[in-house]
Design an enzyme around this catalytic site. Sequence first.
Site, PDB file in Angstrom:
ATOM      1  CB  CYS A 155      74.207 -62.533 -10.504  1.00 36.59           C
ATOM      2  SG  CYS A 155      72.425 -62.257 -10.403  1.00 36.59           S
TER       3      CYS A 155
ATOM      4  CB  CYS B 208      75.127 -27.499   9.486  1.00 38.39           C
ATOM      5  SG  CYS B 208      74.446 -29.164   9.574  1.00 38.39           S
TER       6      CYS B 208
ATOM      7  CE1 TYR C  58      75.316 -38.172  12.382  1.00 37.57           C
ATOM      8  CE2 TYR C  58      73.968 -36.466  11.378  1.00 37.57           C
ATOM      9  CZ  TYR C  58      74.853 -37.517  11.255  1.00 37.57           C
ATOM     10  OH  TYR C  58      75.262 -37.915  10.013  1.00 37.57           O
TER      11      TYR C  58
ATOM     12  CB  SER D 113      75.403 -41.815   9.856  1.00 39.99           C
ATOM     13  OG  SER D 113      76.608 -41.471   9.204  1.00 39.99           O
TER      14      SER D 113
ATOM     15  CB  CYS E 223      70.444 -33.018   6.418  1.00 37.97           C
ATOM     16  SG  CYS E 223      71.572 -32.603   5.078  1.00 37.97           S
TER      17      CYS E 223
ATOM     18  CG  HIS F  89      74.060 -40.177   5.083  1.00 42.42           C
ATOM     19  ND1 HIS F  89      73.522 -39.828   6.298  1.00 42.42           N
ATOM     20  CD2 HIS F  89      75.404 -40.035   5.204  1.00 42.42           C
ATOM     21  CE1 HIS F  89      74.507 -39.477   7.119  1.00 42.42           C
ATOM     22  NE2 HIS F  89      75.650 -39.600   6.485  1.00 42.42           N
ATOM     23  CG  LEU F  90      70.877 -44.012   9.579  1.00 46.16           C
ATOM     24  CD1 LEU F  90      70.269 -45.231   8.926  1.00 46.16           C
ATOM     25  CD2 LEU F  90      71.727 -44.421  10.774  1.00 46.16           C
ATOM     26  CD  GLU F  91      72.587 -36.620   7.999  1.00 33.89           C
ATOM     27  OE1 GLU F  91      72.137 -35.624   7.403  1.00 33.89           O
ATOM     28  OE2 GLU F  91      73.736 -36.664   8.459  1.00 33.89           O
TER      29      GLU F  91
END
Length: 701
Positions: free
Chosen positions: A127, A356, A385, A407, A480, A506-508
Site C-alpha cells: 500500500c 544445462c 528459447y 523470457s 530447467c 521466472h517464466l520457467e
Amino acid sequence: MALSLSVTPTSSSSSSSSYVLSRNPTPTPNSRTTHLNFASQRRIHAINPLQSYSQHLNASLFSISAITSSSSSQTTEFVPLKLERLVKEFKSLTEPIDRLKWVLRHANLIPPMPESSRTESNRVMGCTARVWLDAELGQDGKMRFWADSDSDVSKGMCSCLIQLLDASTPEDVMELKIEDLAELNVVGLLGGERSRVNTWHNVLVSMQKKTRRLVAEKEGKAPSFEPFPSLVLTSDSIEAKGSFAEAQAKYLFPEESRVQELVKVLKEKKIGVSAHFYMDPEVQGVLTAAQKHWPHIYISDSLIMADAAVKMAKAGCQFITVLGVDFMSENVRAILDQAGFGEVGVYRMSDETIGCSLADAASAPAYLNYLEAASLTPPSMHVVYINTSLETKAFAHELVPTITCTSSNVVQTILQAFAQMPDLNVWYGPDSYMGANIVKLFQQMTLMTDEEIADVHPKHNLDSIKSLLPRLHYFQEGTCIVHHLFGHEVVERIKYMYCDAFLTAHLEVPGEMFSLAMEAKKRDMGVVGSTQNILDFIKQKVHEAVDRDVEDHLQFVLGTESGMVTSIVAVIRSLLGSSANSKVKVEVVFPVSSDSMSKTSSSEGSNSIKVGDLALSVVPGVAGGEGCSIHGGCASFCHNLPDLQNVIGGFKAERFKRQTPQGKLIADVGCEPILHMRHFQANKELPEELVHHVLSRESKR
C-alpha cells in the site's frame, strides 16, 4: 569510497547472522491487547459527518450498520448483500469529489486501533500509505478485524472491508475474491488510482492470511512450516536468517586482496568478463566489487551477455571470459564474429562440458521429432528459447524457420508473429513450464477487454487471441532442473506464510508458482518474467519505499535461482544508502525446497558449501555436475592469457566449423535465429526475411 565491512557474524546462532556497519536496535512489537469487536466499537465511536456530504448516504450507511450488527447466524447470507449495497452506494456517486467524501466518511466509521496492534508484523505490504491490520478468531467461530492507516482514504477502504467481513465465518472471509471488489475500484478519486485499487486487494489478502492461520491454530492443524531462509537489509546492516542465507551472505563482501588481484590482471591483459546472474555467489561477489575499478565486467541475463561482449570488444578488450553454461559462450562467440570481432578470444571457465538441462532437452531426439512434426504443418514458425546450443538453433532453423526468444520478450515475439501472419502455427520450445505458462497467460487474456488486450499488443483483440490459442504449441519434455523445484511444497508454504509479500517468479517456474505470482501481479505485488524483469521490479519497489521516507518493511520472495542475490543486494544497498536516514528494511526470501539440502557426508563434492551440519548445493536443489552456477573462474585463470603455449586450449570457445545436414556452417545458420530476434527487438516487427521464409515453405507444399 567503498565501505569497509566486517563479515564476522554478530551471533553464533546457526539460524541468524548479521553483517553490520553500525548496529541499530530493532524494537520488539508489543503484544496485542483484547479489543471490542467492530460492531460494538462502531456504536461508541464518535462520528464527524462532512457537512457537504449528500444526505442520502447517511441513510445508506445506517442500513450497512444494521446489517453488520445483525445476529451471527445471519452473517453468512448477508456478506454478498453488504457488498452489493456498498457497490450501489459507490456507483451512485459520479463526481470524483463525492466519491472521495464517501471514502472519507467510511474512514470516520472505523473503530480506533490500539497502539499495541500497530506493529511491523501487522503491516499490510504493497500500500502507498502505511496500513495495519489485526485479527482474532472469537469463541463463536467468527472473525474480528481491526485496522488503521496514516491515510484517511486507505482507512476508509479498510473500514469498508471490515464492515463486510467483521463477525463473518472464516469460510466467508476466504470466499471473497479480489475480483468481487472490482466495482469498488475508486475510479475518479484524485490521483493514485492504481495504488488505491491495490489497497482493497492487499488488505483483503492480509485478512485472509490471518484468517487461515488463526483457523489452523485453533484446530491444531497449523502446518509445521519453518520460515524460508532470508537476507534482511537495512541502510547499515545485512542479517542472514537460516543456514542457506548464511551461505549466500558469506560471499557478498570478498577480501579486497582478491578483488585487487583480479582487477590488476584484467587491466593488464585487457580482459572483459561477461557473467550470468546465476553464477556462483563467491564469483559474483568478487566481480561486483571489481566492477568499481574495471568497467568491462557485466553481470546480466543471457540476452545481454553477447551484447556486453561486443561493447567490451569495441572498447579494446582483447579477450572475453564467459561465466556461464556452454550455450552462453557459443552465443558470445557467434555474435562477436557477426560484429566483426573474430580476433577477440572467447574463453569458457572449464575445459569440460558446462551443461544445462534445457539445452540438453533441445538436443534430444524427442525435440527433433517435435520439429519434424511442425515442419509438416505449414505455415509454421519455431520460437526457440535462447538457452539452447548453437547447434540446436542451426538444425532447428533448417527444419522450421526459427527465431530465438528470451523470457522477457517471448510473449511479444509470439503475439507479433501471429499479427504479421494470422494463419501461423507457432511451435515453442524447449522449456515445458514456460510453454504451459505462456498458454495460460493467453487464456487469461481471453477474459480481458479489447482495450486491455491492446495495451499488451496493439494489433490484437479478443477474437485474435481466441483464434491463436489452438495454433500455439509447446514442447512438453523439457525443464530447467532448478526452476522445477518451485513446485507444490514451496507453493504451499508461500501461500501460508508469504501470500502478502511481493512475489517474483521466472517464466520457467512450474504452473502453481506461476499462477501465484500472476495473482500477485494483478495487485502490483508480483512480477513474472526474466531475471532482469525481477531485478527491475525489486528496484522499483525499493525506490518507491525510500522516496516515501517512512518506516517500512518490504519482503520479496525470490522465485528463481538464488545466484541473483548478489545483484539484488547490490541494487538494494545502493538505494538504501542513497538516503542518509532511510527507515526501510528489505527482506529477500529464498523459497528453498527441502530437496535442495542434504546432510553432510564424506562424499561431498566441490560443488557444495558446508554450513553447520548441512551441505548446500551452490544452486538450490542441484546435486552437482551441471547448471549455471557450477563453474566460475577468477584471476588464476586469466593469468594464462594470452595462451601462447595452448595451456588452456580446451577452455576456448571456437567458431563452429561443423556443418548442418544441408551442408552449411553451424556457426552461420545458428546465428540467423539470434539475428532475427535482434531485428525484432530493434524494430518491433519480425524481419521480412523470416516472414518470407515461413510463407514460402507453405507455398512449396
